[in-house]
Design a protein around this motif. Structure first.
Motif: not given
Length: 53
Positions: A14-32
């Motif tokens: 989970l991310a608390d905002g857009g910037q945190e979400g984008l960073l998480g996507i870059a770091l975790w390479s999620p399936d969805a």
């Protein structure tokens, strides 16, 4: 939605905002990625009705 994702064998992040979400996507390479814009259901239905004649 989190219980359904867990039941599918996934570990939701989970991310608390857009910037945190984008960073998480870059770091975790999620399936969805699921984005919740925080719209209340009533507001969504009201705006959707604008397109129905």
């Amino acid at each position: 939605m989190k219980p359904a994702v867990n039941a599918g064998g996934y570990d939701p992040k989970l991310a608390d905002g857009g910037q945190e979400g984008l960073l998480g996507i870059a770091l975790w390479s999620p399936d969805a990625v699921v984005i919740d814009f925080g719209l209340k259901i009533e507001a969504f239905h009201r705006s959707a009705n604008d397109y129905v004649e």
